[in-house]
Write an enzyme that holds these catalytic residues in place. Structure first.
Site, PDB file in Angstrom:
ATOM      1  N   HIS A  76       0.840  -1.197   0.000  1.00  0.00           N
ATOM      2  CA  HIS A  76       0.000   0.000   0.000  1.00  0.00           C
ATOM      3  C   HIS A  76       0.875   1.247   0.000  1.00  0.00           C
ATOM      4  O   HIS A  76       1.795   1.371   0.805  1.00  0.00           O
ATOM      5  CB  HIS A  76      -0.892   0.003   1.248  1.00  0.00           C
ATOM      6  CG  HIS A  76      -1.720   1.241   1.402  1.00  0.00           C
ATOM      7  ND1 HIS A  76      -1.576   2.110   2.461  1.00  0.00           N
ATOM      8  CD2 HIS A  76      -2.693   1.767   0.611  1.00  0.00           C
ATOM      9  CE1 HIS A  76      -2.442   3.102   2.332  1.00  0.00           C
ATOM     10  NE2 HIS A  76      -3.128   2.926   1.223  1.00  0.00           N
ATOM     11  N   SER A  77       0.616   2.150  -0.933  1.00  0.00           N
ATOM     12  CA  SER A  77       1.257   3.462  -0.956  1.00  0.00           C
ATOM     13  C   SER A  77       2.790   3.333  -1.043  1.00  0.00           C
ATOM     14  O   SER A  77       3.304   2.743  -1.988  1.00  0.00           O
ATOM     15  CB  SER A  77       0.809   4.258   0.279  1.00  0.00           C
ATOM     16  OG  SER A  77       1.101   5.624   0.154  1.00  0.00           O
ATOM     17  N   TYR A  78       3.518   3.865  -0.066  1.00  0.00           N
ATOM     18  CA  TYR A  78       4.980   3.751  -0.028  1.00  0.00           C
ATOM     19  C   TYR A  78       5.452   2.319  -0.193  1.00  0.00           C
ATOM     20  O   TYR A  78       6.517   2.058  -0.766  1.00  0.00           O
ATOM     21  CB  TYR A  78       5.487   4.336   1.298  1.00  0.00           C
ATOM     22  CG  TYR A  78       6.781   3.768   1.824  1.00  0.00           C
ATOM     23  CD1 TYR A  78       8.007   4.144   1.286  1.00  0.00           C
ATOM     24  CD2 TYR A  78       6.780   2.848   2.888  1.00  0.00           C
ATOM     25  CE1 TYR A  78       9.204   3.617   1.786  1.00  0.00           C
ATOM     26  CE2 TYR A  78       7.958   2.332   3.394  1.00  0.00           C
ATOM     27  CZ  TYR A  78       9.169   2.706   2.828  1.00  0.00           C
ATOM     28  OH  TYR A  78      10.351   2.189   3.329  1.00  0.00           O
TER      29      TYR A  78
END
Length: 240
Positions: A76-78
């Site tokens: 998720h994300s980073y």
């Protein structure tokens, strides 16, 4: 039975997946949702030396330590950076890469290369004490909220899981120099409720393995595991 390894994004911790994990487990699958070094209950381990490579080692260590194979590796994300380098290290153990609202890098890129707005976050951290910690992004008015979470109760729950993150995580480059990683199929899950100023890198029409790109959408904000766990789990179960 499939094995899912859910990797949280910057500032978050493993419990942010608590609404998704039981949905996958109830379908008969094995699920891991660790907190990365220096975050959540592992906050006491953080220091200026903790970076992207540290978090990659966390994920690779779990995969090899638990002797996992055909892992559905979700970032998720980073953590799109994290799962990319982890797959580069153990491509034979990863069955699918899932980029959930995630940074999708090329070899040698850092978070700033994938999302240039990250440089402003780094600059603010470097210019404040202690100079190596990045605080979570501030809560904004709806629809942005706290990482896309606008319900007050949900936001309070999420806030309890957030902590500052070492700036080195956003500065170290991704390793994607193992040709074997290109064979791993990818799925991109995009959340359609997005604040301005955070452009998403377009997904190429063709995956590195030569097949058409697979992009799914969720009508929710950035932290879909908090705001739309049932819908997210349903998508992930298609890959199990």
């Amino acid at each position: 039975m499939s094995t899912y390894l859910l990797v949280h994004g910057a500032w978050h911790s493993g419990p942010c997946w608590d609404r998704v994990v039981p949905l996958l487990e109830s379908a008969g699958h094995r699920v891991f949702a660790p907190s990365l070094t220096g975050l959540g209950e592992r906050k006491h381990l953080r220091g200026p030396e903790v970076g992207l490579d540290t978090h990659v080692d966390d994920v690779v260590g779990l995969i090899t330590g638990e002797d996992l194979d055909e892992v559905v590796l979700v970032g998720h994300s980073y953590a799109g950076l994290v799962i990319s380098s982890a797959a580069n290290d153990v491509p034979d153990r990863v069955g699918h890469l899932v980029y959930l609202e995630a940074m999708v890098p090329e070899h040698g890129e850092s978070a700033v290369d994938v999302m240039p707005v990250t440089q402003g976050v780094i600059d603010r951290a470097v210019n404040c004490e202690p100079g190596w910690l990045v605080p979570p992004l501030p809560e904004l008015p709806p629809p942005a909220g706290l990482f896309g979470v606008t319900d007050p109760a949900d936001a309070a729950w999420l806030r309890s899981m957030l902590s500052d993150q070492p700036v080195r995580c956003l500065q170290q480059p991704v390793r994607l120099d193992n040709p074997a990683v290109d064979a791993i199929p990818r799925t991109h899950i995009h959340c359609t409720v997005r604040p301005e100023g955070f452009p998403r890198r377009p997904v190429p029409a063709t995956q590195p393995n030569g097949t058409p790109a697979q992009v799914w959408e969720l009508a929710t904000g950035h932290d879909a595991m908090v705001t739309a766990p049932d819908e997210l789990a349903a998508l992930l179960l298609k890959l199990g």
